[in-house]
Design a protein around this motif. Structure first.
Motif, PDB file in Angstrom:
ATOM      1  N   UNK A  33       0.828  -1.209   0.000  1.00 22.92           N
ATOM      2  CA  UNK A  33       0.000   0.000   0.000  1.00 22.92           C
ATOM      3  C   UNK A  33       0.861   1.257   0.000  1.00 22.92           C
ATOM      4  N   UNK A  34       0.325   2.318  -0.581  1.00 22.58           N
ATOM      5  CA  UNK A  34       0.995   3.620  -0.621  1.00 22.58           C
ATOM      6  C   UNK A  34       0.819   4.326   0.724  1.00 22.58           C
ATOM      7  N   UNK A  35       1.920   4.667   1.380  1.00 18.11           N
ATOM      8  CA  UNK A  35       1.828   5.448   2.617  1.00 18.11           C
ATOM      9  C   UNK A  35       2.449   6.835   2.460  1.00 18.11           C
ATOM     10  N   UNK A  36       3.008   7.130   1.295  1.00 17.06           N
ATOM     11  CA  UNK A  36       3.559   8.473   1.073  1.00 17.06           C
ATOM     12  C   UNK A  36       2.479   9.534   1.157  1.00 17.06           C
ATOM     13  N   UNK A  37       1.270   9.198   0.734  1.00 19.31           N
ATOM     14  CA  UNK A  37       0.169  10.160   0.721  1.00 19.31           C
ATOM     15  C   UNK A  37      -0.812   9.932   1.869  1.00 19.31           C
ATOM     16  N   UNK A  38      -0.490   9.044   2.798  1.00 19.31           N
ATOM     17  CA  UNK A  38      -1.382   8.743   3.919  1.00 19.31           C
ATOM     18  C   UNK A  38      -1.464   9.942   4.867  1.00 19.31           C
ATOM     19  N   UNK A  39      -2.666  10.402   5.132  1.00 22.69           N
ATOM     20  CA  UNK A  39      -2.865  11.547   6.015  1.00 22.69           C
ATOM     21  C   UNK A  39      -3.242  11.074   7.410  1.00 22.69           C
ATOM     22  N   UNK A  40      -3.034  11.922   8.388  1.00 21.39           N
ATOM     23  CA  UNK A  40      -3.460  11.617   9.752  1.00 21.39           C
ATOM     24  C   UNK A  40      -4.972  11.408   9.770  1.00 21.39           C
ATOM     25  N   UNK A  41      -5.419  10.345  10.434  1.00 28.77           N
ATOM     26  CA  UNK A  41      -6.835  10.031  10.486  1.00 28.77           C
ATOM     27  C   UNK A  41      -7.345   9.236   9.306  1.00 28.77           C
ATOM     28  N   UNK A  42      -6.450   8.803   8.417  1.00 26.38           N
ATOM     29  CA  UNK A  42      -6.822   7.996   7.247  1.00 26.38           C
ATOM     30  C   UNK A  42      -6.377   6.554   7.469  1.00 26.38           C
ATOM     31  N   UNK A  43      -7.122   5.613   6.909  1.00 26.31           N
ATOM     32  CA  UNK A  43      -6.793   4.197   7.047  1.00 26.31           C
ATOM     33  C   UNK A  43      -6.719   3.557   5.666  1.00 26.31           C
ATOM     34  N   UNK A  44      -5.724   2.680   5.488  1.00 24.06           N
ATOM     35  CA  UNK A  44      -5.577   1.937   4.232  1.00 24.06           C
ATOM     36  C   UNK A  44      -5.270   0.477   4.534  1.00 24.06           C
ATOM     37  N   UNK A  45      -5.674  -0.388   3.611  1.00 27.91           N
ATOM     38  CA  UNK A  45      -5.496  -1.836   3.737  1.00 27.91           C
ATOM     39  C   UNK A  45      -4.347  -2.284   2.847  1.00 27.91           C
ATOM     40  N   UNK A  46      -3.558  -3.230   3.317  1.00 30.74           N
ATOM     41  CA  UNK A  46      -2.462  -3.727   2.506  1.00 30.74           C
ATOM     42  C   UNK A  46      -1.879  -4.999   3.083  1.00 30.74           C
ATOM     43  N   UNK A  49       4.428  -8.758   1.944  1.00 27.65           N
ATOM     44  CA  UNK A  49       4.549  -9.974   1.155  1.00 27.65           C
ATOM     45  C   UNK A  49       5.923 -10.603   1.326  1.00 27.65           C
ATOM     46  N   UNK A  50       6.015 -11.852   0.929  1.00 30.77           N
ATOM     47  CA  UNK A  50       7.321 -12.499   0.833  1.00 30.77           C
ATOM     48  C   UNK A  50       8.025 -11.967  -0.413  1.00 30.77           C
ATOM     49  N   UNK A  51       9.349 -12.129  -0.518  1.00 31.43           N
ATOM     50  CA  UNK A  51      10.033 -11.720  -1.750  1.00 31.43           C
ATOM     51  C   UNK A  51       9.465 -12.405  -2.993  1.00 31.43           C
ATOM     52  N   UNK A  52       8.864 -13.589  -2.804  1.00 31.77           N
ATOM     53  CA  UNK A  52       8.263 -14.322  -3.922  1.00 31.77           C
ATOM     54  C   UNK A  52       6.848 -13.839  -4.234  1.00 31.77           C
ATOM     55  N   UNK A  53       6.339 -12.892  -3.429  1.00 31.74           N
ATOM     56  CA  UNK A  53       5.054 -12.278  -3.742  1.00 31.74           C
ATOM     57  C   UNK A  53       3.841 -12.882  -3.081  1.00 31.74           C
ATOM     58  N   UNK A  54       4.008 -13.740  -2.077  1.00 37.51           N
ATOM     59  CA  UNK A  54       2.858 -14.307  -1.383  1.00 37.51           C
ATOM     60  C   UNK A  54       2.573 -13.535  -0.100  1.00 37.51           C
ATOM     61  N   UNK A  55       1.314 -13.595   0.355  1.00 40.86           N
ATOM     62  CA  UNK A  55       0.912 -12.852   1.544  1.00 40.86           C
ATOM     63  C   UNK A  55       1.614 -13.423   2.766  1.00 40.86           C
ATOM     64  N   UNK A  56       2.408 -12.579   3.402  1.00 36.41           N
ATOM     65  CA  UNK A  56       3.032 -12.955   4.659  1.00 36.41           C
ATOM     66  C   UNK A  56       2.133 -12.518   5.810  1.00 36.41           C
ATOM     67  N   UNK A  57       1.778 -11.216   5.823  1.00 34.08           N
ATOM     68  CA  UNK A  57       0.886 -10.681   6.849  1.00 34.08           C
ATOM     69  C   UNK A  57       0.008  -9.602   6.228  1.00 34.08           C
ATOM     70  N   UNK A  58      -1.283  -9.656   6.505  1.00 34.98           N
ATOM     71  CA  UNK A  58      -2.170  -8.557   6.131  1.00 34.98           C
ATOM     72  C   UNK A  58      -2.051  -7.465   7.182  1.00 34.98           C
ATOM     73  N   UNK A  59      -2.455  -6.249   6.830  1.00 33.09           N
ATOM     74  CA  UNK A  59      -2.401  -5.144   7.787  1.00 33.09           C
ATOM     75  C   UNK A  59      -3.260  -3.980   7.328  1.00 33.09           C
ATOM     76  N   UNK A  60      -3.654  -3.161   8.292  1.00 33.81           N
ATOM     77  CA  UNK A  60      -4.261  -1.862   8.040  1.00 33.81           C
ATOM     78  C   UNK A  60      -3.270  -0.818   8.543  1.00 33.81           C
ATOM     79  N   UNK A  61      -3.085   0.263   7.780  1.00 37.09           N
ATOM     80  CA  UNK A  61      -2.202   1.362   8.175  1.00 37.09           C
ATOM     81  C   UNK A  61      -3.074   2.552   8.530  1.00 37.09           C
ATOM     82  N   UNK A  62      -2.895   3.068   9.740  1.00 42.16           N
ATOM     83  CA  UNK A  62      -3.690   4.198  10.216  1.00 42.16           C
ATOM     84  C   UNK A  62      -2.766   5.396  10.400  1.00 42.16           C
ATOM     85  N   UNK A  63      -2.996   6.454   9.645  1.00 38.62           N
ATOM     86  CA  UNK A  63      -2.162   7.643   9.738  1.00 38.62           C
ATOM     87  C   UNK A  63      -2.373   8.386  11.044  1.00 38.62           C
ATOM     88  N   UNK A  64      -1.270   8.849  11.646  1.00 38.85           N
ATOM     89  CA  UNK A  64      -1.324   9.639  12.875  1.00 38.85           C
ATOM     90  C   UNK A  64      -0.459  10.885  12.684  1.00 38.85           C
TER      91      UNK A  64
END
Length: 274
Positions: A33-46, A49-64
């Motif tokens: 997910x893009x966090x360069x444009x993440x603002x405080x109070x905004x949430x994004x899903x992402x 991944x592993x270097x091979x491109x498989x899901x290692x861990x899901x996460x939500x990023x919450x800007x503060x």
């Protein structure tokens, strides 16, 4: 479908706090997910991944104001902390567990107040809260209720994609705002972008309806005699499945000798055509 507004504390989720001068560049180069444009109070899903491109861990990023929170699976928080520490190198970033409690609100009702953020995957999923108070009148629910609600919308979860088992596009991360294909490099980006660019996504996660109890995870989905996929998580009458799109169209499907029916959610169909 849930009608009243339900409040569910998510003990299965935990929070990691990132801060420091370099936190944004550090995280941006790691996750889908893009966090360069993440603002405080905004949430994004992402996802990480592993270097091979498989899901290692899901996460939500919450800007503060002074960094961000990562909403992650509680059972993996220590492992994620360790991995982030490895990637940190000389970056000026602080990484620590945080005790903020995660909760969700879903169902019919007015938008809640402070501390609640609209789920970035799908509007129907409701809101995620971090140390937030339950709105007056909301009914208390359990995590199984929330899992069943998400499943009814056709939205998969960690119990479906597991760890290092699934490409994010197969689990519909691209259709649920979990991958930014314009952001540039991140861990696993090459494989992810190639799958999207070449249109080689043959497998997708979709819900399946049936009579009675859910088949065991891993049970084969058959299209006649051909293997068309496998069952993932589920409950009576409805489960998620990993399915070969080229084998399910117009086919009579079965699992353990029982007929099953694929459900293609409206959001899934719309996202595929965009």
């Amino acid at each position: 479908m849930v009608q009243t507004l339900s409040y569910v504390p998510l003990a299965s989720r935990a929070v990691i706090a990132l801060g420091g001068a370099d936190w944004r560049d550090f995280l941006h180069n790691l996750i889908s997910q893009n966090v360069e444009t993440l603002a405080a109070g905004e949430i994004r899903f992402g996802a990480l991944l592993t270097p091979q491109g498989k899901v290692l861990y899901d996460l939500f990023v919450i800007g503060r104001e002074d960094g961000c929170w990562l909403d992650v699976a509680a059972e993996h928080r220590d492992a994620i902390l360790q991995r982030l520490m490895i990637y940190r190198l000389r970056a000026k970033v602080t990484i620590a567990a945080d005790e903020a409690e995660v909760a969700v609100l879903f169902g019919d009702g007015a938008a809640p107040g402070e501390g609640w953020l609209a789920d970035p995957r799908l509007p129907q999923l409701g809101w995620r809260g971090y140390g937030a108070v339950a709105p007056q009148g909301a009914a208390m629910g359990g995590e199984a209720d929330y899992a069943a609600f998400a499943r009814s919308l056709g939205v998969p979860g960690p119990a479906d994609w597991g760890t290092e088992q699934t490409y994010p596009i197969e689990a519909n991360f691209d259709l649920l705002n979990g991958i930014d294909f314009k952001k540039g490099c991140f861990v696993g980006q090459e494989t992810t972008s190639r799958m999207k660019r070449r249109g080689t996504v043959k497998t997708r996660f979709l819900p399946i309806r049936f009579e009675g109890v859910a088949p065991a995870p891993g049970a084969e989905v058959l299209a006649g005699e051909l293997r068309a996929g496998q069952m993932l998580s589920g409950a009576d009458g409805l489960a998620m499945a990993s399915l070969r799109l080229d084998r399910i169209e117009g086919a009579d499907l079965s699992v353990d000798g029982r007929p099953v029916r694929v459900v293609r959610p409206d959001w899934f169909e719309r996202a595929l055509t965009q």
